[in-house]
Design a protein around this motif. Sequence first.
Motif, PDB file in Angstrom:
ATOM      1  N   ALA A 115      15.091  19.006 -41.151  1.00 26.45           N
ATOM      2  CA  ALA A 115      13.786  18.405 -41.426  1.00 26.45           C
ATOM      3  C   ALA A 115      12.829  18.488 -40.239  1.00 26.45           C
ATOM      4  O   ALA A 115      11.654  18.149 -40.375  1.00 26.45           O
ATOM      5  N   THR A 116      13.323  18.912 -39.073  1.00 26.18           N
ATOM      6  CA  THR A 116      12.458  19.000 -37.897  1.00 26.18           C
ATOM      7  C   THR A 116      12.766  20.266 -37.109  1.00 26.18           C
ATOM      8  O   THR A 116      13.884  20.756 -37.130  1.00 26.18           O
ATOM      9  N   GLU A 117      11.754  20.747 -36.422  1.00 27.75           N
ATOM     10  CA  GLU A 117      11.929  21.891 -35.510  1.00 27.75           C
ATOM     11  C   GLU A 117      12.008  21.425 -34.054  1.00 27.75           C
ATOM     12  O   GLU A 117      12.304  22.219 -33.170  1.00 27.75           O
ATOM     13  N   ASP A 118      11.755  20.142 -33.828  1.00 24.80           N
ATOM     14  CA  ASP A 118      11.713  19.589 -32.485  1.00 24.80           C
ATOM     15  C   ASP A 118      13.139  19.419 -31.937  1.00 24.80           C
ATOM     16  O   ASP A 118      13.942  18.653 -32.495  1.00 24.80           O
ATOM     17  N   SER A 119      13.455  20.111 -30.853  1.00 21.38           N
ATOM     18  CA  SER A 119      14.820  20.085 -30.330  1.00 21.38           C
ATOM     19  C   SER A 119      15.217  18.700 -29.809  1.00 21.38           C
ATOM     20  O   SER A 119      16.378  18.303 -29.944  1.00 21.38           O
ATOM     21  N   ALA A 120      14.280  17.961 -29.230  1.00 22.56           N
ATOM     22  CA  ALA A 120      14.591  16.612 -28.750  1.00 22.56           C
ATOM     23  C   ALA A 120      14.916  15.689 -29.930  1.00 22.56           C
ATOM     24  O   ALA A 120      15.834  14.861 -29.854  1.00 22.56           O
ATOM     25  N   GLU A 121      14.178  15.841 -31.014  1.00 17.45           N
ATOM     26  CA  GLU A 121      14.445  15.035 -32.199  1.00 17.45           C
ATOM     27  C   GLU A 121      15.791  15.407 -32.821  1.00 17.45           C
ATOM     28  O   GLU A 121      16.562  14.544 -33.234  1.00 17.45           O
ATOM     29  N   ARG A 122      16.089  16.697 -32.840  1.00 17.41           N
ATOM     30  CA  ARG A 122      17.389  17.140 -33.362  1.00 17.41           C
ATOM     31  C   ARG A 122      18.523  16.589 -32.500  1.00 17.41           C
ATOM     32  O   ARG A 122      19.556  16.163 -33.020  1.00 17.41           O
ATOM     33  N   GLU A 123      18.335  16.617 -31.199  1.00 16.37           N
ATOM     34  CA  GLU A 123      19.361  16.067 -30.320  1.00 16.37           C
ATOM     35  C   GLU A 123      19.562  14.583 -30.598  1.00 16.37           C
ATOM     36  O   GLU A 123      20.705  14.106 -30.662  1.00 16.37           O
ATOM     37  N   ALA A 124      18.484  13.850 -30.774  1.00 18.35           N
ATOM     38  CA  ALA A 124      18.589  12.418 -31.067  1.00 18.35           C
ATOM     39  C   ALA A 124      19.335  12.188 -32.385  1.00 18.35           C
ATOM     40  O   ALA A 124      20.154  11.253 -32.486  1.00 18.35           O
ATOM     41  N   ILE A 125      19.096  13.017 -33.374  1.00 18.39           N
ATOM     42  CA  ILE A 125      19.777  12.902 -34.668  1.00 18.39           C
ATOM     43  C   ILE A 125      21.276  13.122 -34.493  1.00 18.39           C
ATOM     44  O   ILE A 125      22.103  12.338 -34.984  1.00 18.39           O
ATOM     45  N   GLY A 126      21.640  14.192 -33.803  1.00 18.80           N
ATOM     46  CA  GLY A 126      23.056  14.505 -33.604  1.00 18.80           C
ATOM     47  C   GLY A 126      23.774  13.465 -32.760  1.00 18.80           C
ATOM     48  O   GLY A 126      24.922  13.105 -33.041  1.00 18.80           O
TER      49      GLY A 126
END
Length: 166
Positions: A115-126
């Motif tokens: 749902a996002t391309e933002d790597s920081a947001e993806r890291e937070a999700i994981g």
Amino acid sequence: AVDLVALMHELPDAPKPLERIAVAAFPNGHPESHSLDHDVETLLRKQEAGATLAITQLFFYAEHYLAFVDKAHAAGVTIPILPGLMPIVSPGRLNRVLELSGEDRPLELSDALAATEDSAEREAIGVEWTARMVRELVDSGAPGIHLYAFNQHRTVLSVLEQSGVR
């Protein structure tokens, strides 16, 4: 693996006997196994050969680990079974892990990462996904946690901090 564990106890030139031998466990079944019962039987044979600890392959839901441990204990496995977790922080990493492990896609995690391309947001999700699992597993009696880093030490440290175990 059973033969290797037995062989490790017979090393002729070992300065002292091995005190700990860790083996793999598969909460959702080994990709080449014909049943989960077979995997539990294999873990029991590894224990009988001298394994003192098991670490699981990656999984994405705490209930999979907990059900596996219950099944293993009912079959006579007494060695500690550590849950193996890895913070998944990108759709590409998720796809590769699924390819290697044969695990089913965790749809909630997959959708959130996509749902996002933002790597920081993806890291937070994981990190949040993994930290939540750590808390749930520890609260449910897991004897410890094994975190697979795959050269992503920062995310592993974040999981430890966010889960409250560090």
